[in-house]
Each structure stands twice: as structure tokens, then as C-alpha cells.
Design an enzyme around this catalytic site. Structure first.
Site, PDB file in Angstrom:
ATOM      1  N   LYS A 172       0.842  -1.204   0.000  1.00 42.99           N
ATOM      2  CA  LYS A 172       0.000   0.000   0.000  1.00 42.99           C
ATOM      3  C   LYS A 172       0.876   1.251   0.000  1.00 42.99           C
ATOM      4  CE  LYS A 172      -3.712  -2.485   2.308  1.00 42.99           C
ATOM      5  NZ  LYS A 172      -4.359  -2.879   3.559  1.00 42.99           N
ATOM      6  N   GLN A 217      -4.167  -1.555   9.843  1.00 43.86           N
ATOM      7  CA  GLN A 217      -4.122  -2.870   9.203  1.00 43.86           C
ATOM      8  C   GLN A 217      -4.716  -3.929  10.126  1.00 43.86           C
ATOM      9  OE1 GLN A 217      -3.082  -3.567   5.982  1.00 43.86           O
ATOM     10  NE2 GLN A 217      -3.866  -5.611   6.397  1.00 43.86           N
ATOM     11  N   ASP A 238     -10.863   3.226   4.603  1.00 41.83           N
ATOM     12  CA  ASP A 238     -11.340   1.843   4.418  1.00 41.83           C
ATOM     13  C   ASP A 238     -12.866   1.794   4.367  1.00 41.83           C
ATOM     14  OD1 ASP A 238      -9.259   0.014   4.129  1.00 41.83           O
ATOM     15  OD2 ASP A 238      -8.845  -0.064   6.284  1.00 41.83           O
TER      16      ASP A 238
END
Ligand code: NAD
Length: 297
Positions: free
Chosen positions: A52, A96, A119
Site C-alpha cells: 500500500k 491494518q 477503508d
């Protein structure tokens, strides 16, 4: 001929668009910044975060790398999220998952500032998605929606079956497909581990999205001629390769291809789209902060 839905190619096109968008933001005095928070020593999580960060560099997003000792108290993660929430230079925050067992995952998801929740997992953003007023669409289902649209797959009036009801893939996928909006208007059936006679459901579908995490569980026998198949699964299975494993999807590609009019490969289908949509959400968040409208074709 079965069409291969090439996520790699579309993601590359999106990244080009995002380079132009970050340049526009730079002209407006804004530098998009994504903070990644890793509280794990799991090699897969480490790899995801570093991928990422590499993606960010490619399109002009600054990646702020925050790593926490997985044995540290949960308060350390909460304090970190508070700091990032308050930092005006940080536009997006990604914690994460999974976090260690001693950390309350739901509390972390609730804690991230919804305006920085790239997200799309904060309950406020989940609610807005369900209400048809999404701020950030979750990356995997949004990437799938874009991939289908790009391939000219019309979802309106179609029977779609989503296999899997997770918070990150299945549920938001169901929501996007059923919305009264472009890329929606489908009649959606959601299947899961307790579903009786899965094959009967998938055989009735025009579109199947497989997100169960079970290697090869959807095969050609479970599909009807002309179906569109989206394979979300990324599963490690033992194999005679250098690494000792290979990555396979939830769909048995060979037999499914014989029935499908279009199908995503694994790798190279949904995965690259997920990554591209995270970049998009981060650039969009920056645009929202700077009053610059950002969109993708
Ligand atoms: P999850 O484990 O959270 O959820 C799996 C879902 O599948 C559950 O709702 C469960 O009820 C259902 N399920 C499990 N076994 C089933 C069965 N035999 N029949 C019907 N339903 C069944 O998983 P997830 O996070 O949603 O991920 C699913 C898969 O997608 C995994 O392989 C994951 O690695 C992959 N994934 C890929 C991407 C990507 O970008 N390509 C992103 C996220 C997840």
C-alpha cells in the site's frame, strides 16, 4: 469466448487519473497523506502494508508509516489513532487488520475519524453506504463495481449472488449491488456458511461474487451459461513452488471459465482494484479537506 476482467489494467488507468488528481491538489496546496498503522508481525500483514505504501508513492500520496509493537498495550494503538485523527496533515488513516487479540477491534474502527476512514469501516460510513449516501465505499466491493462497469456489465435487474457476508467484502458488496444507483439495481441474494444448497442459488445467478475464503469452492457445475464471475478469494495453498505455496481464488477458474461470459483471474482481478480504490479514497479525502472535487471515470 470468455472475457477476462483485467483488474491490473483498469487499476493502472485509475492510478494515472490519480496522479493527475494529486497534481491538481498540489496546485491547491494540498499533499495527500495516508497513515498506515501496523500492530502485527504477521508477514502477510507486513507485505500488505508495504504494498500500500509503494502504491501511494506511485501516485503522489505521502505514506506515513506507523508501526507498533504487537505486544504493546491497546492504549498505545488508541493514542496513536487519536494523534492521527488530530493531525491536519493526515488525510487518511488505515489500521491494518487483524489487530492483536488483546485489542478491541470494534473500538479501533469506531475511533478513526470518519472523514479519514479511507477503508470505509467506521459505523458512520457503513450507515451512509447503506443509506445510499456513501462517503467512502469500501475498497474491494467498490473496485468490483468499477471493474464490472468498465467491462460493460449492466447490473440493473440482474440476479446477483454474493457468497460471503463479511463486513469488509460480502456485506458492502450486497449493499452496492442493491442500491438504486449506477452499478446497483440488482436483485441480490447473500449466501454464507449456513446457506443450504449453495449451488442452487449460484446456478440461478447472472452475476456471482465469490468471497468465502475457500479455495475453488465455486466450480462450473454451480454456474449457468453466460454468468459473470467475480473471484475475490485469495487463498494460500501448498504447492511445488519456490515459496512452497501458490495463491488461488474461491473459484475453480478452469471449469467456471467454460460457463462464464466474463470472469476475474486470481491474481490480477479484484486484488489490484482493491489497492487502487484505497488510493482513490485517500485522494478523495484530501479533496474533501481542500474543497477540490475528485472523481474517477
Ligand atoms: P471472511 O472469512 O471474513 O468471510 C468469509 C465469508 O464466507 C463468511 O461470511 C462465511 O459465512 C462465508 N463462507 C465461508 N465458508 C463458506 C461456504 N463453504 N459456503 C458459503 N459461504 C461460506 O473473509 P473475507 O475477509 O470476506 O475474505 C474472503 C476472501 O476474499 C478471502 O480469501 C480473502 O483473502 C479474500 N479477500 C480478497 C481481497 C482482494 O482484494 N482480492 C480483499 C479482501 C478479502
Amino acid at each position: 469466448m470468455t472475457e477476462l476482467l483485467d483488474g491490473e489494467a483498469l487499476a493502472a488507468r485509475f492510478r494515472e487519473e490519480l496522479v493527475a488528481a494529486t497534481e491538481r491538489l498540489a496546485d491547491a496546496g494540498s499533499q495527500p497523506t495516508l497513515a498506515t498503522v501496523l500492530m502485527s508481525d504477521d508477514p502477510a500483514s507486513e507485505t500488505y502494508v508495504s504494498m500500500k505504501q509503494d502504491d501511494c508513492a506511485e501516485v503522489g500520496i505521502e505514506a506515513r508509516d506507523v508501526e507498533l509493537d504487537p505486544t504493546a498495550p491497546a492504549t498505545e494503538l488508541h493514542d496513536t489513532v487519536d494523534e492521527l485523527n488530530a493531525d491536519p496533515e493526515v488525510n487518511g488513516i488505515l489500521v491494518q487488520m487483524p489487530v492483536p487479540d488483546h485489542v478491541d477491534k470494534r473500538r479501533v474502527l469506531r475511533q478513526v475519524n470518519p472523514a479519514k476512514d479511507v477503508d470505509g469501516f467506521h459505523p458512520e460510513n457503513v450507515g451512509r453506504l447503506v443509506a445510499g449516501d456513501a462517503r467512502f465505499k469500501p475498497c474491494t466491493p467498490h473496485g468490483i463495481q468499477k471493474l464490472l462497469a468498465d467491462a460493460g456489465v449492466d447490473t440493473e435487474g440482474k440476479d446477483a449472488v454474493v457468497v460471503g457476508r463479511s463486513d469488509i467484502v460480502g456485506k458492502p458488496m450486497v449493499n452496492l449491488l442493491m442500491q438504486k444507483a449506477a452499478g446497483g439495481n440488482a436483485t441480490v441474494t447473500v449466501c454464507h456458511s449456513r446457506t443450504d444448497d449453495l449451488a442452487a442459488k449460484t446456478r440461478g445467478a447472472d452475476i456471482v461474487v465469490a468471497a468465502a475464503g475457500v479455495p475453488g469452492m465455486v466450480d462450473g457445475d454451480m454456474l449457468s451459461e453466460g454468468v459473470v464471475v467475480v473471484d475475490v478469494g485469495i487463498n494460500r495453498v501448498d504447492a511445488d513452488t519456490e515459496k512452497g505455496y501458490e495463491l488461488v481464488g474461491d473459484v475453480d477458474f478452469e471449469s467456471a471459465s467454460e460457463k462464464a461470459r466474463a470472469i476475474t483471474p486470481v491474481p490480477g482481478g479484484v486484488g489490484p482494484m482493491t489497492r487502487a480504490m484505497l488510493l482513490y479514497n485517500t485522494v478523495k479525502a484530501t479533496g474533501q479537506d481542500a474543497g477540490v472535487d475528485i472523481d474517477l471515470p
